[in-house]
Scaffold this active site. Structure first.
Site, PDB file in Angstrom:
ATOM      1  CB  CYS A 106      -2.927 -33.291  18.095  1.00 21.42           C
ATOM      2  SG  CYS A 106      -2.889 -35.161  17.997  1.00 21.42           S
TER       3      CYS A 106
ATOM      4  CG  HIS B 271       2.055 -30.351  20.265  1.00 20.03           C
ATOM      5  ND1 HIS B 271       0.644 -30.404  20.164  1.00 20.03           N
ATOM      6  CD2 HIS B 271       2.297 -31.544  19.495  1.00 20.03           C
ATOM      7  CE1 HIS B 271       0.208 -31.497  19.791  1.00 20.03           C
ATOM      8  NE2 HIS B 271       1.201 -32.435  19.359  1.00 20.03           N
TER       9      HIS B 271
ATOM     10  CD  GLU C  14       6.195 -27.689  20.748  1.00 17.17           C
ATOM     11  OE1 GLU C  14       5.463 -26.675  21.195  1.00 17.17           O
ATOM     12  OE2 GLU C  14       6.021 -28.771  21.381  1.00 17.17           O
TER      13      GLU C  14
ATOM     14  CE  LYS D 127      -0.959 -31.819  23.759  1.00 17.90           C
ATOM     15  NZ  LYS D 127      -0.355 -30.406  23.482  1.00 17.90           N
TER      16      LYS D 127
ATOM     17  CG  HIS E 180      -2.113 -35.501  23.131  1.00 18.83           C
ATOM     18  ND1 HIS E 180      -3.057 -34.406  22.835  1.00 18.83           N
ATOM     19  CD2 HIS E 180      -1.138 -35.463  22.086  1.00 18.83           C
ATOM     20  CE1 HIS E 180      -2.529 -33.957  21.541  1.00 18.83           C
ATOM     21  NE2 HIS E 180      -1.604 -34.596  21.114  1.00 18.83           N
TER      22      HIS E 180
ATOM     23  CG  PHE F 132      -1.190 -38.574  14.344  1.00 17.55           C
ATOM     24  CD1 PHE F 132      -0.027 -38.149  14.803  1.00 17.55           C
ATOM     25  CD2 PHE F 132      -1.925 -39.755  14.702  1.00 17.55           C
ATOM     26  CE1 PHE F 132       0.379 -39.168  15.894  1.00 17.55           C
ATOM     27  CE2 PHE F 132      -1.152 -40.603  15.594  1.00 17.55           C
ATOM     28  CZ  PHE F 132      -0.068 -40.226  16.180  1.00 17.55           C
TER      29      PHE F 132
END
Length: 418
Positions: free
Chosen positions: A167, A307, A318, A339, A344, A403
């Site tokens: 991502c 994010h 975050e 998002k 996402h 990830f």
């Protein structure tokens, strides 16, 4: 002599909210959700049956029918977004050739690549053996092929490769392009990410991992970053592409400059395969590195495109990271999540969200974070809940965390010509 500025002169997007960026931006500002029950394949056996699909998209508007048949959906989205980005940058193949195609680069990433193609060809192999597997299987699947084929399409002969860091892919593509342009290795680079994320294998994998929201009764309310009741992200897809060039080259060719890519930073959590560090130190390191690269103090940030995936651990980490770096100034910044409406977009998320930062600067407007009805008391920043807001923005920060512990942040500044 000061380093030359790197500027943004064009962008394009395909998202669950629209097949170009203007329609996407209008939907974002209106607070519309792109999530719904999946229609592209049978989801009757899936416990989670919804996602954020790209809708009413006809790839033959952007590419030859033969290419449509031979290549994966992530490439279809990339073709459309690149076409829009080049159009807004006032570039066509003839102009590219005259300006010096060997100085034009392309860095288009994908977090997964052609998973739909992998799924379909695996089925063909299991049913009929190797002879049933398409000769285009490998080029359709590999994530570098969007960069390769689009360079062929538009005549780019300069540096060309792909980035794949889950991502964080989109922001890593911007990070890479910024450094190559500063180093003098290119005059112009098209960069960003593309993902054909809504497919049976991706839905199955993320469902098994328990990463997705299970709010099947109300998909449009499932993505709820920073809300107390958030329970996972919504699977999305699309592409976000930007045109970057040196300021001198942009001025020489008479381009309209939209914004400046001021800096970028990256780090690794080195903590867990999928979970972010709870203390946010890896994310904070990427933000701090981006600010250092941009040569600005944290107090200069006006807006953060988070994010903001709507996962319990991710959102908390975050916010902790932002507070770690910005300190008290964190409470004066508008911080939203794209998002919440697009779902996402995985490897395409960073590219799209950088474009959102540019348009927010140009329009002096911040889109809302929707479904923020019961804000988590531990997450006490200004997330622009549910309604867009007018706001003057000079400097924006965009975060992407993936990830593998991959973290990447970019800083975008209003262009003034001075």
């Amino acid at each position: 002599m000061p380093a030359e500025k790197i500027v943004i002169t064009g962008f394009g997007a395909v998202t669950p909210l629209g097949n170009d960026f203007p329609s996407t931006w209008a939907a974002l500002c209106a607070g519309k959700s792109g999530a719904a029950r999946i229609t592209r394949f049978d989801v009757s056996s899936f416990p989670i049956n919804f996602g954020a699909e790209v809708k009413n998209f006809d790839p033959t508007q952007y590419m030859d029918r033969k290419i449509v048949r031979r290549f994966d959906g992530y490439m279809h989205f990339a073709y459309a977004a690149v076409a829009e980005a080049l159009r807004t940058a006032d570039l066509d193949r003839e102009k590219i050739a005259k300006l010096g195609a060997d100085r034009f680069g392309m860095i288009i990433g994908s977090g997964i690549g052609g998973m739909q193609s992998f799924f379909e060809e695996s089925e063909a192999f299991l049913k009929g053996g190797y002879k049933k597997v398409s000769p285009f299987f490998i080029p359709a699947m590999i994530p570098n092929m969007a960069s390769g084929m689009l360079a062929l399409e538009h005549g780019f002969q300069g540096l060309n490769f792909s980035v794949s860091s889950a991502c964080a892919t989109g922001n890593h593509a911007l990070y890479s392009a910024l450094r190559f342009l500063r180093a003098g290795d290119a005059d112009l680079i098209v960069c960003g990410g593309a993902e054909g994320g809504v497919n049976p294998m991706a839905l199955a994998g993320f469902t098994s991992e328990k990463a997705l929201s299970s709010r099947v009764d109300a998909p449009e309310r499932a993505s709820r970053p920073f809300d107390k009741d958030r329970d996972g992200f919504v699977l999305g897809e699309g592409a976000g592409i930007l045109v970057l060039e040196t300021e001198s080259f942009a001025k020489k060719r008479g381009a309209k400059i939209l914004a400046e890519l001021l800096g970028a930073g990256a780090s690794c959590d080195a903590y867990h395969m999928t979970a972010p560090r709870p203390d946010g130190l890896g994310a904070a390191a990427a933000i701090r590195a981006a600010l250092k690269d941009a040569n600005i103090e944290p107090s200069r940030i006006d807006y953060i495109n988070a994010h903001g995936t709507s996962t319990p651990l991710g959102d908390r980490g975050e916010v902790t990271a932002v507070k770690n770096v910005l300190r008290d100034h964190a409470y004066k910044v508008a911080m939203n999540s794209t998002k919440s409406m697009t779902g996402h977009l995985l490897g395409a998320a960073g590219g799209l969200e950088a474009i959102v930062c540019v348009q927010s600067i140009l329009d002096s407007r911040v889109h809302p974070t929707i479904n923020l009805d019961n804000q988590d008391a531990e997450l006490d920043l200004d997330f622009v809940p549910n309604t867009s807001r007018a706001r003057e923005i000079t400097i924006a920060l965009s975060n992407s965390f993936g990830f593998g512990g991959h973290n990447a942040s970019v800083v975008i500044r209003k262009y003034t010509g001075t």
